[in-house]
Scaffold this motif. Structure first.
Motif, PDB file in Angstrom:
ATOM      1  N   ASN A   1       0.862  -1.180   0.000  1.00  0.00           N
ATOM      2  CA  ASN A   1       0.000   0.000   0.000  1.00  0.00           C
ATOM      3  C   ASN A   1       0.903   1.236   0.000  1.00  0.00           C
ATOM      4  N   LEU A   2       0.368   2.397   0.334  1.00  0.00           N
ATOM      5  CA  LEU A   2       1.156   3.630   0.271  1.00  0.00           C
ATOM      6  C   LEU A   2       2.303   3.665   1.277  1.00  0.00           C
ATOM      7  N   ALA A   3       2.285   2.765   2.248  1.00  0.00           N
ATOM      8  CA  ALA A   3       3.359   2.739   3.250  1.00  0.00           C
ATOM      9  C   ALA A   3       4.717   2.474   2.615  1.00  0.00           C
ATOM     10  N   ARG A   4       4.746   1.837   1.438  1.00  0.00           N
ATOM     11  CA  ARG A   4       6.015   1.527   0.786  1.00  0.00           C
ATOM     12  C   ARG A   4       6.774   2.790   0.380  1.00  0.00           C
ATOM     13  N   PHE A   5       6.097   3.933   0.319  1.00  0.00           N
ATOM     14  CA  PHE A   5       6.747   5.175  -0.102  1.00  0.00           C
ATOM     15  C   PHE A   5       7.289   5.997   1.068  1.00  0.00           C
ATOM     16  N   ILE A   6       7.035   5.563   2.287  1.00  0.00           N
ATOM     17  CA  ILE A   6       7.472   6.341   3.446  1.00  0.00           C
ATOM     18  C   ILE A   6       8.978   6.199   3.639  1.00  0.00           C
ATOM     19  N   ASN A   7       9.676   7.319   3.682  1.00  0.00           N
ATOM     20  CA  ASN A   7      11.124   7.337   3.808  1.00  0.00           C
ATOM     21  C   ASN A   7      11.576   7.272   5.259  1.00  0.00           C
ATOM     22  N   HIS A   8      12.878   7.009   5.410  1.00  0.00           N
ATOM     23  CA  HIS A   8      13.510   6.967   6.728  1.00  0.00           C
ATOM     24  C   HIS A   8      13.838   8.375   7.216  1.00  0.00           C
ATOM     25  N   SER A   9      13.815   8.554   8.521  1.00  0.00           N
ATOM     26  CA  SER A   9      14.337   9.776   9.131  1.00  0.00           C
ATOM     27  C   SER A   9      14.875   9.429  10.505  1.00  0.00           C
ATOM     28  N   CYS A  10      15.987  10.057  10.872  1.00  0.00           N
ATOM     29  CA  CYS A  10      16.556   9.860  12.206  1.00  0.00           C
ATOM     30  C   CYS A  10      15.718  10.567  13.267  1.00  0.00           C
ATOM     31  N   GLU A  11      14.838  11.481  12.851  1.00  0.00           N
ATOM     32  CA  GLU A  11      13.874  12.118  13.747  1.00  0.00           C
ATOM     33  C   GLU A  11      12.490  11.910  13.147  1.00  0.00           C
ATOM     34  N   ALA A  12      12.054  10.685  13.165  1.00  0.00           N
ATOM     35  CA  ALA A  12      10.850  10.266  12.440  1.00  0.00           C
ATOM     36  C   ALA A  12       9.564  10.819  13.057  1.00  0.00           C
TER      37      ALA A  12
ATOM     38  N   LEU B   1       5.928  12.271   5.684  1.00  0.00           N
ATOM     39  CA  LEU B   1       5.913  11.249   6.725  1.00  0.00           C
ATOM     40  C   LEU B   1       7.206  10.444   6.697  1.00  0.00           C
ATOM     41  N   SER B   2       7.609   9.959   7.848  1.00  0.00           N
ATOM     42  CA  SER B   2       8.851   9.183   7.932  1.00  0.00           C
ATOM     43  C   SER B   2       8.824   8.295   9.164  1.00  0.00           C
ATOM     44  N   PHE B   3       9.617   7.247   9.144  1.00  0.00           N
ATOM     45  CA  PHE B   3       9.865   6.475  10.362  1.00  0.00           C
ATOM     46  C   PHE B   3      11.302   5.985  10.337  1.00  0.00           C
ATOM     47  N   ASN B   4      11.819   5.663  11.495  1.00  0.00           N
ATOM     48  CA  ASN B   4      13.204   5.240  11.610  1.00  0.00           C
ATOM     49  C   ASN B   4      13.317   3.768  11.248  1.00  0.00           C
ATOM     50  N   TYR B   5      14.029   3.483  10.150  1.00  0.00           N
ATOM     51  CA  TYR B   5      14.151   2.099   9.714  1.00  0.00           C
ATOM     52  C   TYR B   5      14.923   1.250  10.714  1.00  0.00           C
ATOM     53  N   ASN B   6      15.784   1.899  11.541  1.00  0.00           N
ATOM     54  CA  ASN B   6      16.656   1.128  12.433  1.00  0.00           C
ATOM     55  C   ASN B   6      17.243  -0.047  11.670  1.00  0.00           C
TER      56      ASN B   6
ATOM     57  N   CYS C   1      22.520   8.324   4.709  1.00  0.00           N
ATOM     58  CA  CYS C   1      21.205   8.848   5.088  1.00  0.00           C
ATOM     59  C   CYS C   1      21.111  10.297   4.641  1.00  0.00           C
ATOM     60  N   HIS C   2      19.990  10.655   4.009  1.00  0.00           N
ATOM     61  CA  HIS C   2      19.786  12.013   3.506  1.00  0.00           C
ATOM     62  C   HIS C   2      18.571  12.663   4.162  1.00  0.00           C
ATOM     63  N   CYS C   3      18.251  12.242   5.400  1.00  0.00           N
ATOM     64  CA  CYS C   3      17.030  12.756   6.026  1.00  0.00           C
ATOM     65  C   CYS C   3      17.144  14.233   6.393  1.00  0.00           C
ATOM     66  N   GLY C   4      18.357  14.719   6.641  1.00  0.00           N
ATOM     67  CA  GLY C   4      18.551  16.130   6.951  1.00  0.00           C
ATOM     68  C   GLY C   4      18.201  16.524   8.371  1.00  0.00           C
ATOM     69  N   ALA C   5      17.897  15.560   9.237  1.00  0.00           N
ATOM     70  CA  ALA C   5      17.552  15.873  10.621  1.00  0.00           C
ATOM     71  C   ALA C   5      18.794  16.319  11.396  1.00  0.00           C
ATOM     72  N   PRO C   6      18.642  17.215  12.379  1.00  0.00           N
ATOM     73  CA  PRO C   6      19.798  17.660  13.169  1.00  0.00           C
ATOM     74  C   PRO C   6      20.555  16.511  13.827  1.00  0.00           C
ATOM     75  N   SER C   7      19.839  15.463  14.204  1.00  0.00           N
ATOM     76  CA  SER C   7      20.476  14.328  14.870  1.00  0.00           C
ATOM     77  C   SER C   7      20.818  13.196  13.906  1.00  0.00           C
ATOM     78  N   CYS C   8      20.834  13.492  12.603  1.00  0.00           N
ATOM     79  CA  CYS C   8      21.093  12.452  11.598  1.00  0.00           C
ATOM     80  C   CYS C   8      22.426  11.748  11.875  1.00  0.00           C
ATOM     81  N   THR C   9      22.422  10.415  11.842  1.00  0.00           N
ATOM     82  CA  THR C   9      23.628   9.637  12.095  1.00  0.00           C
ATOM     83  C   THR C   9      24.521   9.542  10.858  1.00  0.00           C
ATOM     84  N   GLY C  10      23.979   9.950   9.712  1.00  0.00           N
ATOM     85  CA  GLY C  10      24.769   9.920   8.483  1.00  0.00           C
ATOM     86  C   GLY C  10      24.608   8.656   7.673  1.00  0.00           C
ATOM     87  N   PHE C  11      24.142   7.583   8.301  1.00  0.00           N
ATOM     88  CA  PHE C  11      24.004   6.312   7.599  1.00  0.00           C
ATOM     89  C   PHE C  11      22.769   5.557   8.078  1.00  0.00           C
TER      90      PHE C  11
END
Length: 306
Positions: free
Chosen positions: A203-214, A243-248, A260-270
């Motif tokens: 469903n549309l959930a397949r398009f949700i990207n990762h973010s370190c601050e999801a 929308l985003s969630f942390n893939y962990n 990782c290209h989420c752009g969050a201040p706490s982004c781990t980079g990968f």
């Protein structure tokens, strides 16, 4: 005195200069207009090309698909569904808070046995109601999903649905991904050796990207004995936010961590900086897991007030 012939010659020269200047000005104007027209056409072509872009094709489903080789009876049992003892709240709804034993244990109520019946609010997967969203093209992360309306903290957003794979199928798919260098990844771990793969059908959930601050969290629920993964708002989400969630993301041996290209201040980079929990269209060979933690979701049931 100036002769008449001389005056006529001067006039002819003046007319020639004037004509020459007019021709030059026209040429410059035409050249400028041609450049403007070319730029306008190029812009329209880019816009048209962008409009023609569509998300990758997939088979849309409303809930998980089980192949014939996977027996549902082997993995879940309707007898496992507990029966709560909830009473109606002021609005005539049942099971709206963590006073509901099933909600605390991450079990969705069975309307056939729940005291609330059709007024039970703990049936978010079964009802399938979700906020309006839109698939959008992002700058660095391919396609994404944006909220078209405000979403309240704790609200059920949608299920992460796909084709159910057993351990052998999951291992084989990961092996092929490593061999072919396939970057987009859609497999999420369930339990009992099963995984859900949202690549070919979802469903549309397949398009949700990762973010370190999801903005979303993943939670496993037991729905009429079946384990299913829900995406819930981790905070209030305004309309227009992606929308985003942390893939962990958990990397498989021999695979490289994905930037990782989420752009969050706490982004781990990968992706895959820590071994842990979930996943969707991110990178390389790996597998994701979901966490299981109680959370109160917004009521979604039929009110006795009509």
């Amino acid at each position: 005195f100036t002769s008449l012939d001389h005056l006529r010659a001067v006039a002819r020269g003046s007319r020639k200069e004037t004509l020459a200047r007019a021709v030059q000005e026209c040429a410059e104007a035409l050249a400028h207009n041609a450049e403007a027209d070319a730029a306008d056409r190029a812009c329209k072509e880019r816009l048209a090309a962008a409009a023609r872009q569509k998300p990758p094709a997939y088979h849309r489903i409303r809930r998980n698909f089980y192949g014939k080789h996977i027996s549902k009876a082997h993995y879940f049992d309707l007898a496992d569904v507990p029966v709560c003892e909830c009473r109606a709240d002021a609005d005539g709804l049942f099971c709206t808070t963590d006073d509901c034993l099933n909600r605390v244990l991450f079990y969705e109520c069975d309307p056939k046995t729940c005291p609330g019946g059709a007024r039970c609010a703990n049936t978010q997967f079964a009802r399938g109601r979700q906020p309006k969203t839109q698939v959008v093209r992002t700058e660095q992360r391919g396609w994404g999903l944006t909220a078209l309306e405000p979403i309240a903290a704790g609200q059920f957003v949608m299920e992460y649905a796909g084709k159910i794979l057993n351990e052998e199928e999951t291992a084989e798919k990961l092996r092929k991904m490593q061999e072919t260098g396939l970057q987009d990844f859609y497999i999420m771990s369930l339990d009992n050796g099963l995984s859900v793969d949202a690549r070919e059908m979802s469903n549309l959930a397949r398009f949700i990207n990762h973010s370190c601050e999801a903005s979303l969290e993943t939670h496993k629920w037991r729905v009429l004995g079946e384990t299913r993964v829900g995406l819930f708002a981790a905070r209030d989400i305004p309309a227009g936010e992606e929308l985003s969630f942390n893939y962990n993301f958990e990397c498989v041996d021999g695979t490289k961590k994905q930037p990782c290209h989420c752009g969050a201040p706490s982004c781990t980079g990968f992706l895959g900086s820590q071994k842990a929990a979930a996943m969707v269209g991110g990178g390389g060979g790996g597998r994701a897991k979901t966490k299981k933690r109680p959370r109160t979701a917004g009521a979604d049931a039929e009110s006795s007030k009509g």
